[in-house]
Design an enzyme around this catalytic site. Structure first.
Site, PDB file in Angstrom:
ATOM      1  N   TYR A   1    -108.540 -46.780  28.318  1.00 52.09           N
ATOM      2  CA  TYR A   1    -109.671 -45.548  27.187  1.00 52.09           C
ATOM      3  C   TYR A   1    -109.572 -46.263  26.094  1.00 52.09           C
ATOM      4  CZ  TYR A   1    -109.607 -44.022  32.207  1.00 52.09           C
ATOM      5  OH  TYR A   1    -109.767 -43.789  34.123  1.00 52.09           O
ATOM      6  N   SER A   2    -110.501 -46.790  25.277  1.00 53.92           N
ATOM      7  CA  SER A   2    -110.691 -46.991  24.205  1.00 53.92           C
ATOM      8  C   SER A   2    -110.188 -47.137  23.513  1.00 53.92           C
ATOM      9  CB  SER A   2    -110.802 -45.776  23.085  1.00 53.92           C
ATOM     10  OG  SER A   2    -112.084 -45.115  23.220  1.00 53.92           O
TER      11      SER A   2
END
Length: 326
Positions: free
Chosen positions: A61-62
């Site tokens: 995630y990111s």
């Protein structure tokens, strides 16, 4: 807040889990709608104030930014001993032949990197994000067992796979005396119910806690069919999940709306109440990007559907193509 055991473990988790995919850096992630740290922290704080103790993120995630944000916020706002912190691995974290997957090399490397970003010595739940078709499941399960025995994870879980794959992993662990999965994070909501065919019965039989992701079908169950958001307009993954069955799914959304109007409650209460009444479901994952999303979810705890209402909500459903397992 209500708390339940995660499957057949002694671990107490809040009835809702805060999904942290929406916290990060849009420049490092495929989604343009994620919130930066300044905007994320009030939501994390509100979740804690509401009694949520279960937080789910992932290394991908990111590209690790989500883990960093949630780690700093929990350090500032929470008692670590009462937090159930989950992260995941599988996705590509760097270029090269060993930059993704569930090999022993990847697992041993990624757990240490996740712990560093999270600012903790251990995670409570370490989850394989997807099935790795290029690594023997025995290699994966033994490596996860070693992570647990090293004290870097308390439990292990899985996400988004076929029931035969999950059973194969459970069998490998049982045969060799390795740590077994205690949770399944799968795609489940009123608009996508394919998991009812095989996965949910397997989880019931094995005492596996189910923590559904996308419980609101990326928000589609909570708004008028014609209403759009930044996420609905830009999230290509969401489009791939639901656009092909739009005509049938629209009928479900209309029934959710009608039932919500009948009871005088937000539509989120109906959609989540349907999930909460399922025997195997421990803690649906709420991907809140507004405080109102959290407050709306909590209200669903007081919503009880009748058998007739459940039947009405489920009646328009048509089989969907499997999505999420790739």
């Amino acid at each position: 807040m209500e708390y339940v055991k995660l499957g057949h473990t002694g671990l107490d988790v809040s009835r809702f889990c805060l999904g942290c995919m929406g916290f990060g850096d849009p420049k490092k992630w495929i989604h343009q709608w994620v919130l930066d740290e300044e905007k994320s922290r009030p939501i994390i704080k509100k979740a804690l104030d509401l009694g949520i103790n279960f937080f789910d993120t992932a290394n991908v995630y990111s590209m690790g930014t989500s883990e960093e944000i949630i780690g700093r916020a929990l350090k500032d706002y929470a008692n670590r001993d009462e937090i159930v912190l989950a992260t995941k691995l599988h996705g590509r974290m760097h270029q090269g032949p060993n930059g993704a997957g569930l090999s022993r090399k990847a697992i041993m490397s990624e757990i240490d990197k996740s712990l560093k970003r999270l600012g903790t010595d251990y995670v409570d739940l370490y989850i394989i994000h997807r099935w790795d078709y290029n690594t023997p499941i025995e290699e994966t399960m033994e490596a996860l067992h070693d992570v647990v025995k090293a004290g870097k994870a308390r439990y292990i879980g899985a996400s988004a796979m076929y029931a035969w794959q999950f059973q194969k992993a459970l069998y490998a662990a049982d045969k060799n005396g390795w740590t077994k999965f205690v949770s399944m994070q799968n795609h489940l909501n009123l608009m996508y119910r394919e998991e009812e065919r095989e996965m949910l019965p397997l989880c019931k039989e094995e005492g596996i806690g189910v923590t559904p992701y996308s419980p609101l079908a990326s928000g589609r169950l909570t708004r008028d069919w014609s209403e759009t958001t930044l996420r609905s307009e830009t999230d290509q993954i969401q489009k791939s999940k639901y656009d092909a069955t739009a005509d049938a799914d629209r009928l479900i959304v209309e029934r959710v709306a009608a039932l919500a109007e009948k009871h005088g409650v937000p539509r989120i209460h109906i959609a989540l109440a349907w999930l909460l009444q399922k025997e195997t479901v421990s803690s649906p994952i709420i991907g809140a990007t507004k405080i109102s999303h959290l407050e709306g979810a909590i209200g669903a705890l007081n919503m009880k559907l009748t058998a007739e209402e459940i039947e009405s909500l489920e009646e328009p459903y048509v089989p969907h193509s499997i999505v999420g397992h790739a």
